[in-house]
Design a protein around this motif. Structure first.
Motif, PDB file in Angstrom:
ATOM      1  N   THR A   6       0.837  -1.207   0.000  1.00 37.55           N
ATOM      2  CA  THR A   6       0.000   0.000   0.000  1.00 37.55           C
ATOM      3  C   THR A   6       0.864   1.246   0.000  1.00 37.55           C
ATOM      4  O   THR A   6       0.592   2.217  -0.731  1.00 37.55           O
ATOM      5  N   ARG A   7       1.923   1.245   0.814  1.00 40.91           N
ATOM      6  CA  ARG A   7       2.817   2.394   0.866  1.00 40.91           C
ATOM      7  C   ARG A   7       3.511   2.612  -0.473  1.00 40.91           C
ATOM      8  O   ARG A   7       3.643   3.754  -0.941  1.00 40.91           O
ATOM      9  N   ALA A   9       2.334   1.701  -3.405  1.00 43.60           N
ATOM     10  CA  ALA A   9       1.331   2.186  -4.361  1.00 43.60           C
ATOM     11  C   ALA A   9       1.068   3.673  -4.164  1.00 43.60           C
ATOM     12  O   ALA A   9       0.997   4.435  -5.134  1.00 43.60           O
ATOM     13  N   LEU A  10       0.927   4.098  -2.908  1.00 42.40           N
ATOM     14  CA  LEU A  10       0.693   5.519  -2.634  1.00 42.40           C
ATOM     15  C   LEU A  10       1.885   6.364  -3.073  1.00 42.40           C
ATOM     16  O   LEU A  10       1.706   7.496  -3.544  1.00 42.40           O
ATOM     17  N   LEU A  11       3.071   5.825  -2.922  1.00 39.07           N
ATOM     18  CA  LEU A  11       4.261   6.550  -3.346  1.00 39.07           C
ATOM     19  C   LEU A  11       4.277   6.753  -4.856  1.00 39.07           C
ATOM     20  O   LEU A  11       4.606   7.835  -5.341  1.00 39.07           O
ATOM     21  N   ILE A  13       1.655   6.821  -6.891  1.00 35.90           N
ATOM     22  CA  ILE A  13       0.580   7.692  -7.371  1.00 35.90           C
ATOM     23  C   ILE A  13       0.585   9.054  -6.693  1.00 35.90           C
ATOM     24  O   ILE A  13      -0.267   9.897  -6.992  1.00 35.90           O
ATOM     25  N   SER A  14       1.554   9.283  -5.801  1.00 36.69           N
ATOM     26  CA  SER A  14       1.603  10.562  -5.079  1.00 36.69           C
ATOM     27  C   SER A  14       1.743  11.776  -6.006  1.00 36.69           C
ATOM     28  O   SER A  14       1.138  12.822  -5.727  1.00 36.69           O
ATOM     29  N   TRP A  16       0.349  12.222  -8.891  1.00 36.54           N
ATOM     30  CA  TRP A  16      -1.006  12.512  -9.371  1.00 36.54           C
ATOM     31  C   TRP A  16      -1.870  13.071  -8.254  1.00 36.54           C
ATOM     32  O   TRP A  16      -2.644  14.006  -8.470  1.00 36.54           O
ATOM     33  N   ILE A  17      -1.741  12.498  -7.041  1.00 38.46           N
ATOM     34  CA  ILE A  17      -2.547  12.981  -5.915  1.00 38.46           C
ATOM     35  C   ILE A  17      -2.234  14.442  -5.617  1.00 38.46           C
ATOM     36  O   ILE A  17      -3.135  15.268  -5.427  1.00 38.46           O
TER      37      ILE A  17
END
Length: 297
Positions: A6-7, A9-11, A13-14, A16-17
Motif C-alpha cells: 500500500t505504501r 502504491a501511494l508513493l 501515485i503521489s 497525481w494525488i
C-alpha cells in the motif's frame, strides 16, 4: 506485506494525488468561496452571500449563452456520433492500409483548437470561403456561415467534425471486439449489411457509444476555444457574436475581460450543476439501451 504494498502504491501515485489536490480540488473549493464574494482579482474579495447567484438568474446574457450552448450540443453530439460510427465502420471493413487511414483520421485531432477557429473563418467565409466555392460549382448559393446568426452554429457543428478522429479510433477498437461468429450466423440467416449493423454491431458496441455520448455532451457544453477564436478573438466585432456566445465564453469574459471573478465563479458552479444534471438524465434515460455481456444495464 500489505502495508508495504500500500505504501509503495501511494508513493507511485503521489505525483497525481498532489497534482489533483493543488490544481483541481483546491481551485474547485476556492471557486465555491469566491462565488459568494465580490472579487475583481486586484482587491481582496468581500463576502456578499448569494448576490452573484441572484444576479446570474436576472442576467439576460446567461439565458442567451445557455440557449446557444444547448442548441449547439443538441446539434453537434448526434452528428459527431453518426459520422464517427460511419468512418469507423469504413475502417473496420478495410482490408489494406488500415493503419494509415486510422492515423489519417486521427491526425486532425492534434490540430490546436485556435488553429481550428481560424480555419473555420477561412473555410466558411460567405464571400470567398472554400465551402461556398465548392457549393458554387453545383450552382448552390452558400449561406453566410459567419455573419448570418441562423448559420453560425451549423457552421461550428460542421467544423467540430474536424476532430472526430479520437472517437473514430475508440469505436474502431470496439468494433474489433465484436465476435465474428455473430455475423456468420446472421449471414446464414440471410441478414443483409444494414440489418447486421442495426441488430448486431450497434448493440454490441453500445457501451462505447454510450460513453462517447456522455463525454461528447460534456465537451460540447464547455465549448470555448474554436468559437472564441473565430468570433471574439482580437476584439472581433465583425461577425454575429451573439449567435456564437457560448456559456464558457461568457464566463471567460466575466472573469478575465471584466474582472468579475466572483460572478464568474458563480457562473462556473451553475455550469457544473447543469452538466451534472444533464449527465444524470442521460444515464437514466439511455442506459436501458446499452447492452453488456452480462445483460442489459
Amino acid at each position: 506485506m500489505r502495508f508495504i504494498e500500500t505504501r509503495a502504491a501511494l508513493l507511485f501515485i503521489s505525483p497525481w494525488i498532489l497534482g489533483f489536490l493543488i490544481f483541481t480540488a483546491w481551485p474547485v473549493i476556492n471557486s465555491a468561496y469566491l462565488s459568494l464574494t465580490d472579487y475583481d482579482v486586484i482587491n481582496d474579495p468581500s463576502f456578499i452571500g448569494f448576490d452573484n447567484y441572484v444576479t446570474l438568474f436576472q442576467d439576460p446574457k446567461v439565458g442567451l449563452a445557455l440557449r446557444n450552448t444547448f442548441l449547439f450540443t443538441v446539434m453537434s453530439v448526434p452528428t459527431q456520433l453518426v459520422v464517427s460510427l460511419g468512418l469507423a465502420l469504413l475502417l473496420n471493413s478495410a482490408t489494406k492500409a488500415t493503419g494509415f487511414f486510422r492515423t489519417a483520421f486521427f491526425l486532425p485531432k492534434m490540430t490546436p483548437p485556435v488553429a481550428v477557429g481560424i480555419l473555420l473563418l477561412m473555410l466558411f467565409n460567405g464571400q470567398n470561403g472554400l465551402i461556398n466555392s465548392f457549393l458554387g460549382v453545383f450552382g448552390i448559393d452558400g449561406p453566410a456561415w459567419t455573419t448570418d446568426p441562423d448559420w453560425v452554429k451549423p457552421g461550428l457543428v460542421l467544423m467540430s467534425l474536424w476532430t472526430v478522429g479520437s472517437s473514430v479510433v475508440i469505436i474502431l477498437a470496439a468494433l474489433r471486439g465484436v465476435p465474428q461468429e455473430l455475423y456468420d450466423s446472421a449471414l446464414v440467416d440471410g441478414a443483409g449489411w444494414w440489418k447486421r449493423t442495426l441488430r448486431i454491431t450497434v448493440p454490441m458496441i453500445s457501451p462505447t457509444l454510450f460513453f462517447l455520448f456522455i463525454v461528447d455532451s460534456i465537451n460540447a457544453l464547455q465549448s470555448f476555444t474554436e468559437a472564441y477564436t473565430a468570433f471574439f478573438g482580437a476584439g472581433n466585432t465583425t461577425y454575429s457574436n451573439d449567435a456564437a456566445l457560448f456559456y464558457a465564453i461568457y464566463l471567460f469574459q466575466q472573469a478575465f475581460e471584466f474582472l468579475h471573478m466572483g460572478y464568474a465563479s458563480a457562473l462556473a458552479w451553475l455550469l457544473f450543476i447543469v452538466i451534472m444534471a444533464i449527465t444524470g438524465v442521460q444515464i437514466l434515460v439511455t442506459r436501458r439501451f446499452v447492452h453488456y455481456e452480462g445483460g442489459n444495464s
